[in-house]
Design a protein around this motif. Structure first.
Motif, short mmCIF file in Angstrom:
data_model
loop_
_atom_site.label_atom_id
_atom_site.label_comp_id
_atom_site.label_asym_id
_atom_site.label_seq_id
_atom_site.Cartn_x
_atom_site.Cartn_y
_atom_site.Cartn_z
N ALA A 1 21.72 6.43 0.50
CA ALA A 1 22.81 7.13 1.18
C ALA A 1 22.87 6.63 2.62
O ALA A 1 21.90 6.07 3.13
N LYS A 2 24.02 6.81 3.25
CA LYS A 2 24.16 6.39 4.64
C LYS A 2 23.75 7.52 5.57
O LYS A 2 24.11 8.67 5.33
N VAL A 3 22.98 7.16 6.60
CA VAL A 3 22.61 8.17 7.59
C VAL A 3 22.79 7.59 8.99
O VAL A 3 22.79 6.37 9.18
N LEU A 4 22.92 8.48 9.97
CA LEU A 4 23.03 8.05 11.36
C LEU A 4 21.66 8.23 12.00
O LEU A 4 21.18 9.34 12.16
N ILE A 5 21.04 7.11 12.36
CA ILE A 5 19.71 7.17 12.97
C ILE A 5 19.68 6.23 14.17
O ILE A 5 20.05 5.07 14.07
N GLY A 6 19.22 6.76 15.31
CA GLY A 6 19.10 5.94 16.51
C GLY A 6 20.42 5.27 16.90
O GLY A 6 20.44 4.14 17.38
N GLY A 7 21.53 5.97 16.68
CA GLY A 7 22.83 5.44 17.08
C GLY A 7 23.40 4.44 16.11
O GLY A 7 24.45 3.86 16.35
N HIS A 8 22.72 4.17 15.01
CA HIS A 8 23.25 3.23 14.02
C HIS A 8 23.45 3.92 12.68
O HIS A 8 22.73 4.85 12.34
N ILE A 9 24.40 3.40 11.94
CA ILE A 9 24.49 3.81 10.54
C ILE A 9 23.46 2.99 9.78
O ILE A 9 23.42 1.76 9.89
N ALA A 10 22.59 3.67 9.07
CA ALA A 10 21.57 2.95 8.31
C ALA A 10 21.61 3.40 6.87
O ALA A 10 22.14 4.46 6.55
N GLU A 11 21.05 2.56 6.01
CA GLU A 11 20.97 2.92 4.60
C GLU A 11 19.60 3.52 4.33
O GLU A 11 18.58 2.87 4.57
N LEU A 12 19.58 4.78 3.89
CA LEU A 12 18.32 5.46 3.60
C LEU A 12 18.09 5.43 2.09
O LEU A 12 18.99 5.74 1.31
N ILE A 13 16.88 5.03 1.70
CA ILE A 13 16.61 4.92 0.26
C ILE A 13 15.49 5.85 -0.16
O ILE A 13 14.39 5.80 0.37
N ASP A 14 15.82 6.72 -1.13
CA ASP A 14 14.83 7.62 -1.71
C ASP A 14 14.19 6.90 -2.90
O ASP A 14 14.90 6.39 -3.77
N LEU A 15 12.87 6.84 -2.91
CA LEU A 15 12.17 6.11 -3.97
C LEU A 15 11.28 7.04 -4.77
O LEU A 15 10.95 8.13 -4.31
N PRO A 16 10.90 6.63 -5.98
CA PRO A 16 9.94 7.43 -6.73
C PRO A 16 8.63 7.51 -5.96
O PRO A 16 8.31 6.60 -5.19
N GLY A 17 7.87 8.58 -6.18
CA GLY A 17 6.58 8.67 -5.53
C GLY A 17 5.60 7.70 -6.18
O GLY A 17 5.76 7.33 -7.33
N LEU A 18 4.60 7.26 -5.40
CA LEU A 18 3.58 6.41 -6.03
C LEU A 18 2.22 6.76 -5.46
O LEU A 18 2.10 7.16 -4.31
N TYR A 19 1.19 6.65 -6.31
CA TYR A 19 -0.15 7.04 -5.90
C TYR A 19 -0.81 5.95 -5.08
O TYR A 19 -1.52 6.20 -4.12
N ASP A 20 -0.62 4.70 -5.48
CA ASP A 20 -1.11 3.60 -4.67
C ASP A 20 -0.23 2.39 -4.94
O ASP A 20 0.59 2.41 -5.85
N LEU A 21 -0.41 1.36 -4.14
CA LEU A 21 0.50 0.22 -4.25
C LEU A 21 0.19 -0.65 -5.46
O LEU A 21 0.88 -1.62 -5.73
N HIS A 22 -0.88 -0.32 -6.18
CA HIS A 22 -1.25 -1.18 -7.30
C HIS A 22 -0.84 -0.62 -8.65
O HIS A 22 -1.17 -1.19 -9.67
N GLY A 23 -0.18 0.52 -8.63
CA GLY A 23 0.16 1.18 -9.89
C GLY A 23 1.19 0.40 -10.69
O GLY A 23 2.03 -0.31 -10.13
N PHE A 24 1.13 0.55 -12.00
CA PHE A 24 2.03 -0.23 -12.85
C PHE A 24 2.85 0.60 -13.82
O PHE A 24 3.38 0.08 -14.77
N SER A 25 2.94 1.92 -13.60
CA SER A 25 3.84 2.67 -14.46
C SER A 25 5.28 2.31 -14.06
O SER A 25 5.52 1.78 -12.97
N ASP A 26 6.24 2.60 -14.93
CA ASP A 26 7.60 2.13 -14.68
C ASP A 26 8.23 2.71 -13.42
O ASP A 26 9.05 2.07 -12.78
#
Ligand SMILES: Nc1nc2c(ncn2[C@@H]2O[C@H](COP(=O)(O)OP(=O)(O)OP(=O)(O)O)[C@@H](O)[C@H]2O)c(=O)[nH]1
Ligand SMILES: [Mg+2]
Lengths: 75, 596
Positions: free
Chosen positions: B41-66
């Motif tokens: 979604a688009k948000v206004l942050i620090g005077g700019h329009i930025a794209e904010l992305i909501d991601l699935p939660g993850l336990y660690d960076l090595h996980g391999f579930s879908d």
């Protein structure tokens, strides 16, 4: 020395070792299962169902078979 | 445009924050793994329009579930200007590990310690200054649910975003994702220096409730009792709303539409009034009760009870080759099967995921609920309604268990079952309202797409050729019905119902709408006519078939895209059709043999 699955509800111990393959080990780590951490058994589900344990402020449920992989020192 | 990603462990409030910052309505729930796909979604942050992305939660960076793969894939393919790490303050002692892993990616980062309200209540204090200097990036406390600290966090994020000069290339990040990290000691040091935790941490209220709800013997009976009472509540409270809606729709027809359309040619008048308006109106009468249903669902989802249901049911599910999470997906399927199918992404073993996906379409979704509410009101007296409805939910469970037992040997797995049990929470009125509104929008979208086309088609089929009586055996619809008669006669389903079932393949919302069109009636008149044409045994057989066969095209499409296998999709379709027929057959012939 015992394993997590042997605890009675209300008992607790400190984690000594975790015997699990890489993926499971990492998941357990992320959920707070780390060597030296205190862990308590809160309850068991009936018919040998999952165990409800607590580490710090995190409550976790896991099956008996996974709980057998976690070695503890009773406190 | 700058790109900002929300990262964190599951159930830490990323989607709640995403909604608050962007005004979007991503699904929120007190269950780890609600978000399994990305949303921006688009948000206004620090005077700019930025794209904010909501991601699935993850336990660690090595996980391999879908679901974790979604995050890895995102980070490996998109340049990110800022990472907002969201974590649960009460669990900082373990969740910091993910922050330290993300730090190694070298991306501009701000750490947000969420759920400050709960941390404060349990007496946890965190020195954000000390933590920030140890970590090397800014740290802020906040509460995404209630909004405290959000403006400050946003400001901090804006500052970081404006100061960023270079960001690492996604290909470099991708390589770093593979890196094995040694963070244990660092984590220990940071927690020791900047976090103060009281000795006794647990939430007393949650403990008290759990002692009852997770009781070894009472737990399961209480689950079914609670389910029964919730549905009883929905129907009792929903009935007057539904009647009011039906009355208003009828009034609108007689007072406004009929006088307005009187001058039109009779076929067009018929198409508009008896086709489209009756069709949609009959379905629309159920909107209030469906909204009510979803409000209750959202409260259950947000309460944290789902994880408890997983605890209670895991033993039984294990016997069927599934686990407690599979049961929760079935419960989610009561709302809609599509998100429930996607929710299986949290499972790592493919066989278990497939087996769970095979049973989810048998879960009694809200669209089928409409059909049952209509049929039950038509064929049974009010005092029986709740029990019939409850019985249908039990049949839904039964077909799920049966399917799992029959297929478990094809889909064997050794997936560990480990799940967080979050504290009980209660949604804010805003969260409940957002969710209800979301469902109404979803319904209207489906209505405009499927239902209108569906009812128009049904109208055409039942009114062509024009020189015979509408919906009679000589119409196209009648002829189609005749073709299916050899299979549908033995289960008591007549030509009219057959047409409704055929269109129900597209979406169950069409079933009731097309019945209205087929009979050319609406409201009470429609009910009376149906009650004259079929008896309760036929009606029940029709409901059983509707419950078990393929829910809708969207489910089929999701089935295919999530399993990445057409064969699996066909297996699901064929199996559910066969099971539907067999169960309806046993019921119908059994009831007739017993003299009903
Ligand atoms: N008390 C409290 N609860 C919160 C706060 N933020 C979120 N929650 C609740 O925490 C639960 C999880 O919220 P979500 O936004 O779905 O969490 P998420 O990180 O998107 O979860 P996943 O999508 O599963 O990774 C919900 O019940 C929220 O209402 C907060 O600041 N305080
Ligand atoms: Mg989420």
């Amino acid at each position: 020395m015992t394993v997590l699955s042997n605890l009675m509800p209300g008992q607790y111990g400190t984690i000594q070792a975790i015997h699990a393959e890489q993926a499971l080990y990492q998941r357990l780590n992320a959920l707070g299962f780390r060597i030296g951490k205190k862990i308590a058994l809160i309850r068991r589900a009936s018919f040998n169902g999952p165990l409800h344990v607590r580490i710090g402020a995190t409550d976790i449920i896991l099956r008996e078979i996974e709980a057998q992989r976690i070695q503890l020192n009773l406190v | 445009m700058k790109r900002i990603a929300l990262l964190g462990m599951p159930n830490t409030g990323k989607s709640t924050l995403f909604n608050r910052l962007s005004g979007a309505s991503a699904r929120v729930g007190n269950w780890p793994g609600i978000t399994v796909d990305l949303m921006s979604a688009k948000v206004l942050i620090g005077g700019h329009i930025a794209e904010l992305i909501d991601l699935p939660g993850l336990y660690d960076l090595h996980g391999f579930s879908d679901d974790e793969q979604v995050v890895r894939h995102f980070l490996s393919n998109h340049a990110v200007d800022l990472v907002l790490i969201v974590l649960n303050s009460s669990q900082i002692d373990r969740q910091l590990s993910l922050a330290l892993q993300i730090k190694q990616l070298g991306l501009p980062t701000v750490l947000l310690l969420n759920m400050q309200d709960e941390a404060k209540r349990s007496g946890i204090t965190i020195d954000t200054q000390a933590m920030a200097s140890q970590l090397g990036f800014p740290v802020a406390t906040m509460s995404a649910k209630y909004g405290d600290g959000c403006p400050q966090a946003l400001q901090l994020a804006g500052q970081v975003l404006n100061n960023v000069a270079v960001i690492p290339a996604p290909s470099d990040v991708s390589k770093l994702l593979e890196l094995d990290s040694q963070i244990e000691q660092t984590m220990h040091d940071i927690v020791k220096h900047s976090v103060q935790m009281p000795i006794k941490l647990n939430d007393e209220t949650t403990d008290k409730i759990d002692r009852v709800l997770l009781h070894p013997w009472l737990g399961l009976p209480l689950f079914f009792l609670a389910m029964f009472l919730l549905f009883q509540f929905i129907f009792t409270a929903g009935k007057p709303l539904q009647d009011g809606m039906a009355w208003a729709l009828e009034l609108f027809r007689t007072e406004a539409l009929e006088p307005l359309l009187i001058s039109l040619p009779s076929w067009l008048n018929g198409l508009l009034l008896d086709g489209i308006y009756n069709g949609i109106g009959t379905v629309a009468a159920f909107v209030p009760i469906i909204v009510l249903f979803f409000l209750v669902m959202s409260m259950v989802e947000d309460s944290g009870y789902l994880s408890r249901a997983a605890f209670l049911m895991d033993t039984l599910m294990a016997k069927m080759g599934l686990d407690g999470r599979g049961f929760v997906m079935v419960l989610m399927g009561f709302g809609c099967n599509v998100p429930a199918l996607m929710g299986t992404r949290v499972m790592r073993s493919r066989p278990m995921r497939l087996l769970t996906m095979l049973v989810i379409p048998l879960s009694l979704c809200s669209a089928r609920l409409q059909v049952f509410l209509f049929m039950i009101a038509t064929l049974f007296v009010a005092s029986q309604a709740a029990y019939i409805m409850f019985a249908l939910y039990m049949v839904s469970f039964f077909t799920i268990f049966l399917t799992a037992i029959l297929f478990k040997h094809q889909y064997k797995s050794t997936e560990p079952f480990i799940l967080e049990l979050p504290p009980y929470r209660f949604p804010t009125p805003r969260q409940i309202w957002l969710r209800g509104w979301q469902e109404v929008k979803h319904f209207l979208k489906r209505a405009s797409k499927f239902i209108v086309i569906g009812v128009v088609l049904v109208w055409v089929l039942t009114h062509y050729p024009t020189d015979v009586a509408p919906a009679s055996a000589a119409t196209i619809a009648g002829q189609i019905g005749q073709i299916f008669a050899p299979v549908l006669d033995p289960i008591g389903i007549d030509t009219q119902l057959a047409i409704a079932l055929i269109f129900g393949f597209v979406a169950k919302e069409i079933v009731v709408g097309s019945l209205a069109v087929i009979y050319g009636l609406q409201g009470d008149a429609l009910s009376h006519q149906i009650a004259m044409n079929i008896d309760w045994v036929q009606g029940m057989s029709f409901m059983l078939f509707t419950l078990i066969y393929t829910p809708c095209l969207s489910t089929i499409a999701t089935m295919k895209s999530e399993s990445k296998s057409s064969l699996f999709m066909w297996l699901s379709i064929v199996w559910s059709l066969a099971l539907a027929w067999v169960i309806s057959f046993i019921f119908y012939q059994g009831a007739r043999a017993l003299g009903f």
